[in-house]
Design a protein around this motif. Structure first.
Motif, mmCIF file in Angstrom:
data_model
loop_
_atom_site.group_PDB
_atom_site.id
_atom_site.type_symbol
_atom_site.label_atom_id
_atom_site.label_comp_id
_atom_site.label_asym_id
_atom_site.label_seq_id
_atom_site.Cartn_x
_atom_site.Cartn_y
_atom_site.Cartn_z
ATOM 1 N N ALA A 1 2.315 -7.230 -3.381
ATOM 2 C CA ALA A 1 1.497 -6.086 -3.793
ATOM 3 C C ALA A 1 2.344 -4.918 -4.273
ATOM 4 O O ALA A 1 1.809 -3.920 -4.757
ATOM 5 C CB ALA A 1 0.613 -5.638 -2.628
ATOM 6 N N LEU A 2 3.671 -5.056 -4.148
ATOM 7 C CA LEU A 2 4.584 -3.980 -4.524
ATOM 8 C C LEU A 2 5.360 -4.343 -5.783
ATOM 9 O O LEU A 2 5.552 -5.520 -6.080
ATOM 10 C CB LEU A 2 5.582 -3.715 -3.383
ATOM 11 N N THR A 3 5.826 -3.331 -6.485
ATOM 12 C CA THR A 3 6.728 -3.598 -7.600
ATOM 13 C C THR A 3 8.112 -3.933 -7.029
ATOM 14 O O THR A 3 8.421 -3.624 -5.870
ATOM 15 C CB THR A 3 6.853 -2.374 -8.522
ATOM 16 N N THR A 4 8.930 -4.539 -7.857
ATOM 17 C CA THR A 4 10.286 -4.894 -7.422
ATOM 18 C C THR A 4 11.047 -3.650 -6.962
ATOM 19 O O THR A 4 11.753 -3.677 -5.955
ATOM 20 C CB THR A 4 11.045 -5.576 -8.568
ATOM 21 N N GLU A 5 10.889 -2.565 -7.698
ATOM 22 C CA GLU A 5 11.615 -1.339 -7.359
ATOM 23 C C GLU A 5 11.214 -0.784 -5.997
ATOM 24 O O GLU A 5 12.057 -0.319 -5.230
ATOM 25 C CB GLU A 5 11.393 -0.276 -8.449
ATOM 26 N N VAL A 6 9.912 -0.820 -5.689
ATOM 27 C CA VAL A 6 9.447 -0.299 -4.403
ATOM 28 C C VAL A 6 9.997 -1.142 -3.258
ATOM 29 O O VAL A 6 10.499 -0.618 -2.257
ATOM 30 C CB VAL A 6 7.908 -0.256 -4.348
ATOM 31 N N TRP A 7 9.930 -2.471 -3.407
ATOM 32 C CA TRP A 7 10.446 -3.349 -2.361
ATOM 33 C C TRP A 7 11.955 -3.185 -2.176
ATOM 34 O O TRP A 7 12.446 -3.069 -1.056
ATOM 35 C CB TRP A 7 10.124 -4.803 -2.674
ATOM 36 N N GLU A 8 12.689 -3.154 -3.270
ATOM 37 C CA GLU A 8 14.142 -3.045 -3.167
ATOM 38 C C GLU A 8 14.561 -1.711 -2.560
ATOM 39 O O GLU A 8 15.557 -1.642 -1.830
ATOM 40 C CB GLU A 8 14.772 -3.231 -4.552
ATOM 41 N N THR A 9 13.817 -0.662 -2.849
ATOM 42 C CA THR A 9 14.124 0.645 -2.255
ATOM 43 C C THR A 9 13.953 0.602 -0.748
ATOM 44 O O THR A 9 14.809 1.071 0.011
ATOM 45 C CB THR A 9 13.221 1.742 -2.849
ATOM 46 N N SER A 10 12.855 0.028 -0.279
ATOM 47 C CA SER A 10 12.602 -0.074 1.156
ATOM 48 C C SER A 10 13.631 -0.958 1.839
ATOM 49 O O SER A 10 14.176 -0.605 2.892
ATOM 50 C CB SER A 10 11.196 -0.629 1.401
ATOM 51 N N ASN A 11 13.928 -2.090 1.237
ATOM 52 C CA ASN A 11 14.884 -3.025 1.817
ATOM 53 C C ASN A 11 16.287 -2.430 1.846
ATOM 54 O O ASN A 11 17.009 -2.524 2.862
ATOM 55 C CB ASN A 11 14.883 -4.326 1.001
ATOM 56 N N GLN A 12 16.693 -1.795 0.751
ATOM 57 C CA GLN A 12 18.026 -1.198 0.681
ATOM 58 C C GLN A 12 18.176 -0.044 1.665
ATOM 59 O O GLN A 12 19.251 0.153 2.254
ATOM 60 C CB GLN A 12 18.303 -0.713 -0.747
ATOM 61 N N THR A 13 17.112 0.715 1.862
ATOM 62 C CA THR A 13 17.150 1.808 2.836
ATOM 63 C C THR A 13 17.460 1.279 4.226
ATOM 64 O O THR A 13 18.303 1.824 4.945
ATOM 65 C CB THR A 13 15.806 2.562 2.855
ATOM 66 N N TRP A 14 16.800 0.195 4.611
ATOM 67 C CA TRP A 14 17.023 -0.388 5.938
ATOM 68 C C TRP A 14 18.441 -0.933 6.075
ATOM 69 O O TRP A 14 19.109 -0.723 7.096
ATOM 70 C CB TRP A 14 15.999 -1.475 6.196
ATOM 71 N N THR B 1 6.319 3.579 -10.644
ATOM 72 C CA THR B 1 6.296 2.166 -11.042
ATOM 73 C C THR B 1 5.022 1.412 -10.667
ATOM 74 O O THR B 1 4.739 0.381 -11.263
ATOM 75 C CB THR B 1 7.485 1.404 -10.423
ATOM 76 N N MET B 2 4.259 1.914 -9.701
ATOM 77 C CA MET B 2 3.107 1.135 -9.250
ATOM 78 C C MET B 2 1.841 1.441 -10.036
ATOM 79 O O MET B 2 1.583 2.590 -10.401
ATOM 80 C CB MET B 2 2.847 1.368 -7.754
ATOM 81 N N LEU B 3 1.066 0.407 -10.268
ATOM 82 C CA LEU B 3 -0.264 0.577 -10.834
ATOM 83 C C LEU B 3 -1.102 1.387 -9.847
ATOM 84 O O LEU B 3 -1.043 1.148 -8.639
ATOM 85 C CB LEU B 3 -0.911 -0.781 -11.061
ATOM 86 N N GLN B 4 -1.872 2.340 -10.346
ATOM 87 C CA GLN B 4 -2.652 3.174 -9.433
ATOM 88 C C GLN B 4 -3.965 2.485 -9.073
ATOM 89 O O GLN B 4 -5.064 2.915 -9.423
ATOM 90 C CB GLN B 4 -2.885 4.554 -10.053
ATOM 91 N N ASP B 5 -3.791 1.393 -8.323
ATOM 92 C CA ASP B 5 -4.933 0.610 -7.856
ATOM 93 C C ASP B 5 -5.118 0.833 -6.363
ATOM 94 O O ASP B 5 -4.616 1.808 -5.798
ATOM 95 C CB ASP B 5 -4.712 -0.874 -8.173
ATOM 96 N N GLU B 6 -5.813 -0.065 -5.684
ATOM 97 C CA GLU B 6 -6.083 0.125 -4.260
ATOM 98 C C GLU B 6 -4.800 0.158 -3.434
ATOM 99 O O GLU B 6 -4.699 0.915 -2.462
ATOM 100 C CB GLU B 6 -7.006 -0.988 -3.752
ATOM 101 N N ALA B 7 -3.824 -0.678 -3.800
ATOM 102 C CA ALA B 7 -2.566 -0.692 -3.061
ATOM 103 C C ALA B 7 -1.918 0.691 -3.093
ATOM 104 O O ALA B 7 -1.459 1.215 -2.071
ATOM 105 C CB ALA B 7 -1.619 -1.736 -3.654
ATOM 106 N N PHE B 8 -1.891 1.283 -4.251
ATOM 107 C CA PHE B 8 -1.321 2.625 -4.427
ATOM 108 C C PHE B 8 -2.068 3.642 -3.575
ATOM 109 O O PHE B 8 -1.456 4.488 -2.909
ATOM 110 C CB PHE B 8 -1.386 3.005 -5.910
ATOM 111 N N HIS B 9 -3.392 3.567 -3.570
ATOM 112 C CA HIS B 9 -4.191 4.554 -2.840
ATOM 113 C C HIS B 9 -3.994 4.437 -1.325
ATOM 114 O O HIS B 9 -3.962 5.456 -0.631
ATOM 115 C CB HIS B 9 -5.662 4.412 -3.202
ATOM 116 N N PHE B 10 -3.850 3.232 -0.814
ATOM 117 C CA PHE B 10 -3.607 3.086 0.622
ATOM 118 C C PHE B 10 -2.227 3.615 1.008
ATOM 119 O O PHE B 10 -2.050 4.177 2.095
ATOM 120 C CB PHE B 10 -3.767 1.635 1.055
#
Length: 321
Positions: free
Chosen positions: A103-116, A153-162
């Protein structure tokens, strides 16, 4: 959207925001602890920080009465048994992101993973002990980066709103807790029936620290252009819609994004969110102070907690669960 997916997105955002808020409070307390002050005042400040997060009891079980900078920073940064520590929050944010990788873009996932991953390197290198302030800035930067990548980077759909709902509900809760504890920590009842005398007998550094903890020092100067006064600090952080971390600004975002994901059973939750926003939008700081700031903030936190429960019931818990 599946309720399980919505749940992971919502909590991913809340945990990332909580990590940033914890870093902000620790940074301000650490910086002010370097100023000339009595040992009792320094200890009171660290106790106040634990009180904001409702972790005083858990801290005492680990460290007893030794409330000092070293112990509190260790407890709030790297203690894995503390579910509100920066370590626990970043790990939880990353695990929730991994669960909804699709449900995430590659950039969002990589940012979270790299932060950890980078945070673990910081812990192993003992960087927090060597230069706590720099590491707190790093946590804030990674949270800003995560939020910026989401917006960019994310589509402003339900995932974005949550994700947005989780971010701003957590931020509203933290700002209210911060205000409540910081105002209560000063001697006397500032906002009783006749507060005028004590409003000007305050410590400049105390109120500067409150503002800096929410990136509001420069904003305050731009908006009010005068000495820092407690009632103006309260107004800025409660009622100003153009202050990004104010209660009203947070509730504007919560209501807007809730409306975008509304379903057949969320009407009551949306109504309560809208009512809370309206109370802030048409509120006056003099009325709030006259009736009692502590009572107002306590009620606000109760209402935000109720919203969190309503959101979980309407969107995040599987039907029949």
């Amino acid at each position: 959207m599946l309720s399980r997916t919505a749940d992971h997105l919502y909590w991913m955002a809340r945990y990332m925001e909580r990590a940033e808020n914890t870093a902000r409070m620790l940074d301000v307390n650490y910086q002010t602890s370097l100023l000339p002050q009595s040992a009792a005042s320094a200890e009171q400040a660290w106790r106040g920080l634990l009180s904001i997060s409702e972790l005083s009891h858990e801290f005492e079980k680990r460290y007893g009465d030794e409330v000092n900078a070293r112990n509190v920073i260790e407890f709030m940064v790297s203690d894995e048994t503390n579910y509100s520590s920066i370590c626990s929050c970043l790990r939880a944010a990353r695990e929730n992101a991994r669960a909804v990788r699709g449900a995430l873009t590659t950039e969002v996932w990589e940012t979270s993973n790299q932060t950890w991953l980078e945070f673990n390197k910081l812990l192993k290198s003992k960087a927090f002990q060597k230069d706590p302030a720099e590491c707190f800035e790093w946590v804030k930067f990674r949270s800003h980066l995560s939020r910026g990548v989401t917006l960019g980077t994310m589509l402003q759909d339900e995932a974005f709103h949550f994700l947005r709902i989780g971010t701003f509900l957590e931020r509203a809760d933290n700002t209210a807790r911060l205000l409540d504890v910081k105002f209560q920590s000063m001697k006397g009842d500032f906002f009783g029936v006749s507060p005028a005398k004590q409003l000007y007998e305050v410590d400049f550094y105390h109120w500067s620290a409150v503002l800096r903890s929410v990136s509001g020092f420069e904003v305050y100067r731009k908006v009010y252009r005068n000495v820092i006064r407690p009632e103006k600090v309260a107004e800025l952080l409660i009622l100003r819609p153009d202050m990004p971390r104010s209660l009203l600004a947070c509730m504007n975002e919560v209501v807007t994004n809730l409306a975008m994901v509304a379903n057949d059973q969320s009407g009551e939750t949306l109504r309560r969110a809208g009512r809370l926003r309206s109370d802030l939008e048409f509120g006056r700081i003099d009325e709030i102070l006259a009736t009692g700031l502590h009572a107002f903030l306590t009620q606000f936190l109760d209402r935000v907690g109720g919203l969190g429960y309503g959101i979980s019931r309407d969107f995040l818990v599987p039907v029949g669960g």
